[in-house]
Design an enzyme around this catalytic site. Structure first.
Site, short mmCIF file in Angstrom:
data_model
loop_
_atom_site.label_atom_id
_atom_site.label_comp_id
_atom_site.label_asym_id
_atom_site.label_seq_id
_atom_site.Cartn_x
_atom_site.Cartn_y
_atom_site.Cartn_z
N GLN A 260 63.89 -14.46 12.41
CA GLN A 260 63.67 -13.48 13.47
C GLN A 260 63.62 -14.13 14.86
OE1 GLN A 260 59.98 -11.73 12.17
NE2 GLN A 260 60.91 -10.74 10.40
N HIS B 177 57.83 -13.30 12.73
CA HIS B 177 56.74 -12.73 13.52
C HIS B 177 56.49 -13.47 14.84
CE1 HIS B 177 54.87 -10.84 9.61
NE2 HIS B 177 56.19 -10.64 9.73
N GLU C 22 51.78 0.56 13.54
CA GLU C 22 50.74 1.13 14.40
C GLU C 22 51.20 1.28 15.84
OE1 GLU C 22 46.95 -1.07 12.15
OE2 GLU C 22 47.33 -1.43 14.28
N TYR D 12 41.98 -5.76 17.19
CA TYR D 12 42.75 -4.67 16.59
C TYR D 12 42.97 -4.83 15.09
CZ TYR D 12 42.68 -2.71 21.08
OH TYR D 12 42.19 -2.16 22.24
N TYR E 153 53.72 -6.73 0.48
CA TYR E 153 55.04 -6.36 -0.01
C TYR E 153 55.10 -6.38 -1.54
CZ TYR E 153 56.40 -6.86 4.85
OH TYR E 153 56.50 -6.72 6.21
#
Length: 371
Positions: free
Chosen positions: A82, A147, A240, A250, A261
Site C-alpha cells: 500500500q 497501513h 468508521e 479513538y 479477517y
C-alpha cells in the site's frame, strides 16, 4: 512539458446492509491509463490539477492539454504494498510560495517503512518541484507494506493535520511514544505547535493530536462546523467516521466494531464500547473500505448540498451521506455500475465532483447529477 491527450458528538449510527441509489449521475472520463492514482489537488486560476500516482510520479493534468510528463524533483518513494506516493495538497499561501506538500512511504535501513511528509516549490512552468525538504517522518518505521495513512489537511487556522496508519502493528495505536495510529498536528511550516496535547511529556511524541486510529484513508474539513472529520478502515467490519479532538483516544485496537479477517475477535479488543475511548459518529458493520472524502458546499448542484461523498475501494462505488450537524446517514451509492475501486473524491472549484479510480489503468472522472 510534453503532454498526452470541543465538539458535541451525537448518538452512534451505523449503515444498513442495503441502501437505495440516489439521483442518477452523469460521468465524464477526463483521463485514462493512470497507474494507481492516489490523490489530486486543484491549482488556482483554472490551471488544472496535480495528481499523484502511487508508484512515485506526480503529474499535471489540464483540460484541453491532457497529462504532463512526470514532474521532476519528487522524493524517492517506497512503492510496495500500500506504500508509495500518497497525498498532495497545496500550501494555504500557494499563490505566493508555490509550495506543494506531499506524503509518501519512505523506507528505513532495516527495510521497514513509514510515512514521510515534505514540500517543494512548484516551478512556474509546472515541470519540477524545487528544493524539496522533508519536515516529518513517522517513527519508528514499522510497515512491511500496510497501513500508511497519509492524508493531509490544512485547517485554515495555521495548522496541518497528517493522518497516520498503525502499519498493521495494532498495539502501537495506543502507544504514545510511537507515531503509528495517530493524527499529527503541525504548523503550516512543519513545526510542532506548543499547544499540542502531549507537548512536554517524556513518554509521548509532541506531534500527536489524537490516537487510537487504525488505517485512516479520508480526511476533510467540515465547512459547516469548521471541524476536522476523518474516516478509517476497520478490520473485517467497523469502518468508521470520527471527529478527532485534542488528546482523545479513538479506541483501536481496544474498541472496535469489527473482527479479525480470520473471523475471530481482535486479540486486544475489549468490546465495541470501552471506557476512556471515543465512539465514531458513524460506522459500517460491513466494511466498504472507505477512501477519500469530500463535503459538498458549492451552489452549482443544489441536490448535493449538505452531502458528504466518500470513496469505497472494496465496494467499488462512492457513498453519498447526508449531513445534519454531527449526524450523518447513508443516502445511497453512485458509480457502482462502473465496478472500479475509488481512491479519491474531491469537489472542484467548478462545483463538480472529481474522482480517481485505483486501478493499474486508473481514471480521472468528472461527475455531476444526471439532470
Amino acid at each position: 512539458m510534453r503532454r498526452t491527450a470541543g465538539i458535541a458528538i451525537p448518538a452512534l449510527f451505523f449503515a444498513a446492509a442495503a441502501v437505495a441509489a440516489p439521483t442518477p449521475v452523469k460521468v465524464e472520463v477526463l483521463q485514462t491509463k493512470l497507474d494507481h492514482p492516489w490523490s489530486l489537488a486543484f491549482l488556482p486560476d483554472n490551471h488544472g490539477m496535480l495528481i499523484t500516482l502511487r508508484g512515485g510520479q506526480l503529474r499535471h493534468w489540464q483540460a484541453g492539454k491532457g497529462l504532463s510528463d512526470p514532474i521532476t524533483g519528487v522524493p524517492r518513494v517506497w512503492a510496495n504494498g500500500q506504500g508509495g506516493l500518497l497525498d498532495v495538497v497545496l500550501a494555504p499561501d500557494f499563490a505566493q510560495s508555490r509550495r506543494v506538500w506531499l506524503s509518501y512511504a519512505e523506507v528505513g535501513q532495516d527495510g521497514k517503512a513509514g510515512t514521510a511528509v515534505g514540500y517543494g516549490r512548484l516551478s512556474d512552468d509546472l515541470s519540477r518541484l524545487e528544493a524539496f525538504q522533508v519536515v516529518f517522518r513517522q517513527q519508528p518505521k514499522l510497515s512491511t507494506g500496510n497501513h500508511f495513512g497519509g492524508r493531509m489537511v490544512f485547517d485554515g487556522k495555521g495548522y496541518l493535520y497528517i493522518a497516520l496508519g498503525e502499519n498493521n502493528q495494532r498495539p502501537t495505536a495506543q502507544q504514545l511514544d510511537k507515531l503509528q495510529g495517530k493524527l499529527v498536528r503541525l504548523t503550516e511550516q512543519g513545526k510542532i505547535p506548543e499547544d499540542n496535547p502531549f507537548v512536554g511529556r517524556q513518554d509521548a511524541r509532541p506531534e500527536i493530536w489524537s490516537y487510537g486510529i487504525r488505517n485512516p484513508q479520508g480526511m476533510a474539513m467540515n465547512p459547516w462546523s469548521d471541524a476536522l472529520w476523518l474516516n478509517e478502515h476497520g478490520p473485517r467490519g467497523g469502518d468508521e467516521i470520527n471527529i478527532p479532538e485534542k488528546g482523545k483516544n479513538y479506541g483501536w485496537p481496544l474498541a472496535t466494531w469489527g473482527i479479525n479477517y480470520s473471523g475471530l475477535p481482535i486479540p486486544e479488543a475489549k468490546g465495541e464500547k470501552v471506557a476512556g475511548t471515543e465512539q465514531p459518529i458513524f460506522y459500517w458493520k460491513k466494511s466498504p473500505a472507505v477512501s477519500g472524502m469530500a463535503f459538498y458546499n458549492a451552489n452549482v448542484f443544489p441536490a448535493w448540498k449538505n452531502r458528504l461523498f466518500i470513496g469505497a475501494l472494496k465496494d467499488e462505488d462512492v457513498i453519498v451521506m447526508s449531513v445534519n450537524g454531527n449526524t450523518v446517514s447513508e443516502e445511497g451509492r453512485i458509480l457502482q455500475d462502473r465496478k472500479q475501486r475509488i481512491r479519491d473524491v474531491r469537489v472542484g472549484p467548478d462545483g463538480y465532483l472529481y474522482v480517481l479510480t485505483d486501478e493499474s489503468e486508473g481514471e480521472l472522472l468528472k461527475v455531476s447529477p444526471a439532470q
